[in-house]
Design a protein around this motif. Sequence first.
Motif, PDB file in Angstrom:
ATOM      1  N   VAL A 189       0.838  -1.205   0.000  1.00 59.36           N
ATOM      2  CA  VAL A 189       0.000   0.000   0.000  1.00 59.36           C
ATOM      3  C   VAL A 189       0.871   1.253   0.000  1.00 59.36           C
ATOM      4  O   VAL A 189       0.606   2.213  -0.736  1.00 59.36           O
ATOM      5  N   ASP A 190       1.933   1.246   0.804  1.00 62.97           N
ATOM      6  CA  ASP A 190       2.856   2.376   0.817  1.00 62.97           C
ATOM      7  C   ASP A 190       3.559   2.514  -0.533  1.00 62.97           C
ATOM      8  O   ASP A 190       3.794   3.636  -0.996  1.00 62.97           O
ATOM      9  N   ARG A 191       3.895   1.394  -1.142  1.00 60.10           N
ATOM     10  CA  ARG A 191       4.538   1.467  -2.458  1.00 60.10           C
ATOM     11  C   ARG A 191       3.584   2.054  -3.490  1.00 60.10           C
ATOM     12  O   ARG A 191       3.989   2.854  -4.342  1.00 60.10           O
ATOM     13  N   ASP A 192       2.317   1.680  -3.407  1.00 55.66           N
ATOM     14  CA  ASP A 192       1.330   2.256  -4.322  1.00 55.66           C
ATOM     15  C   ASP A 192       1.175   3.754  -4.094  1.00 55.66           C
ATOM     16  O   ASP A 192       1.019   4.529  -5.041  1.00 55.66           O
ATOM     17  N   ASP A 193       1.208   4.171  -2.820  1.00 57.93           N
ATOM     18  CA  ASP A 193       1.108   5.595  -2.501  1.00 57.93           C
ATOM     19  C   ASP A 193       2.280   6.361  -3.112  1.00 57.93           C
ATOM     20  O   ASP A 193       2.104   7.466  -3.659  1.00 57.93           O
ATOM     21  N   LEU A 194       3.486   5.788  -3.007  1.00 55.22           N
ATOM     22  CA  LEU A 194       4.652   6.457  -3.583  1.00 55.22           C
ATOM     23  C   LEU A 194       4.556   6.485  -5.107  1.00 55.22           C
ATOM     24  O   LEU A 194       4.899   7.491  -5.733  1.00 55.22           O
ATOM     25  N   GLY A 199       9.974   3.848  11.743  1.00 53.83           N
ATOM     26  CA  GLY A 199       9.818   3.029  10.536  1.00 53.83           C
ATOM     27  C   GLY A 199       9.085   3.728   9.408  1.00 53.83           C
ATOM     28  O   GLY A 199       8.569   3.064   8.506  1.00 53.83           O
ATOM     29  N   ARG A 200       9.036   5.049   9.465  1.00 55.75           N
ATOM     30  CA  ARG A 200       8.393   5.805   8.399  1.00 55.75           C
ATOM     31  C   ARG A 200       9.390   6.786   7.791  1.00 55.75           C
ATOM     32  O   ARG A 200      10.410   7.118   8.401  1.00 55.75           O
ATOM     33  N   MET A 201       9.108   7.218   6.591  1.00 53.38           N
ATOM     34  CA  MET A 201       9.948   8.219   5.955  1.00 53.38           C
ATOM     35  C   MET A 201       9.063   9.227   5.229  1.00 53.38           C
ATOM     36  O   MET A 201       7.853   9.042   5.102  1.00 53.38           O
ATOM     37  N   ARG A 202       9.697  10.311   4.802  1.00 56.13           N
ATOM     38  CA  ARG A 202       8.997  11.361   4.084  1.00 56.13           C
ATOM     39  C   ARG A 202       9.568  11.461   2.674  1.00 56.13           C
ATOM     40  O   ARG A 202      10.792  11.436   2.492  1.00 56.13           O
ATOM     41  N   ALA A 203       8.687  11.581   1.699  1.00 56.57           N
ATOM     42  CA  ALA A 203       9.098  11.784   0.311  1.00 56.57           C
ATOM     43  C   ALA A 203       8.849  13.240  -0.046  1.00 56.57           C
ATOM     44  O   ALA A 203       7.705  13.695  -0.102  1.00 56.57           O
ATOM     45  N   ARG A 242       5.005  13.734   1.295  1.00 55.11           N
ATOM     46  CA  ARG A 242       4.037  12.709   1.670  1.00 55.11           C
ATOM     47  C   ARG A 242       4.738  11.683   2.548  1.00 55.11           C
ATOM     48  O   ARG A 242       5.856  11.244   2.255  1.00 55.11           O
ATOM     49  N   GLY A 243       4.111  11.325   3.649  1.00 60.02           N
ATOM     50  CA  GLY A 243       4.679  10.330   4.539  1.00 60.02           C
ATOM     51  C   GLY A 243       4.266   8.929   4.141  1.00 60.02           C
ATOM     52  O   GLY A 243       3.166   8.714   3.630  1.00 60.02           O
ATOM     53  N   LEU A 244       5.164   7.949   4.353  1.00 58.61           N
ATOM     54  CA  LEU A 244       4.856   6.559   4.062  1.00 58.61           C
ATOM     55  C   LEU A 244       5.766   5.660   4.879  1.00 58.61           C
ATOM     56  O   LEU A 244       6.820   6.090   5.359  1.00 58.61           O
ATOM     57  N   GLY A 245       5.355   4.427   5.046  1.00 55.72           N
ATOM     58  CA  GLY A 245       6.160   3.472   5.781  1.00 55.72           C
ATOM     59  C   GLY A 245       7.391   3.088   4.985  1.00 55.72           C
ATOM     60  O   GLY A 245       7.314   2.868   3.777  1.00 55.72           O
TER      61      GLY A 245
END
Length: 227
Positions: free
Chosen positions: A17-22, A46-50, A62-65
């Motif tokens: 799901v996080d990969r899809d968000d990115l 365990g999260r990062m910001r793009a 956007r934040g994602l795991g």
Amino acid sequence: MIGAAGSDELIAIPDPVDRDDLRTLLRALLRLDEATVVRLTDGGDGRMRAWARTPFGALVVRGLGGTCPGGDVVSGADHLLTELDVLARGDLQGRIDPGMPLTSSWQGLLPLTDRFDVVEVVPAQVLLDLTEAGRETARANAGPAGLPPSLLDQETLTVGADGEDPVGVDMRTVFSVVMCGFIPERGGRAPEGEPVQVSTRGSWIRLDARYGTAFRHVDSLTLDPVR
């Protein structure tokens, strides 16, 4: 694809799901600028910001795991999208090669993300309507050099008008939030009651929508800390 890089040199995004968000963010950014670079930073737990800078002049995030090498890496958006597209959805580790570091391609520093003061919460539909109106104006006025700066610099939204210090939000920031897909919408309509929060800190304006945030620096003389 993963080559000789060690596991500590790879970006890891375990959740599909996080990969899809990115992917969604990268595609939106590449539609705006095919040479976009993305900066991934450690967000903790365990999260990062793009992060990326839109061609309109705003920073979006956007934040994602996931985790990234050294907690900070700059990569080409096109490279990251290719890596994600060849990664099997069922991959349990979600490791991708960030490619050649593009640190020298990152222009400017990042704003601090805390201690912003909320000015007002506005309906997301207002930003969608402003963007559509801006697109109509752009189609009528865009020249060989692209959108006229007068359109982008125009303050099209004023918040906190009932207070002592109303805040004007320019089209650069509005375009960035909407065109990066941060507001859920279908056919130009946001869900009923969908909010966008407008905050300030010093000379920074911040717009928080459901899927991401835009920052706009409105005064180059700010003394606010950056990193």
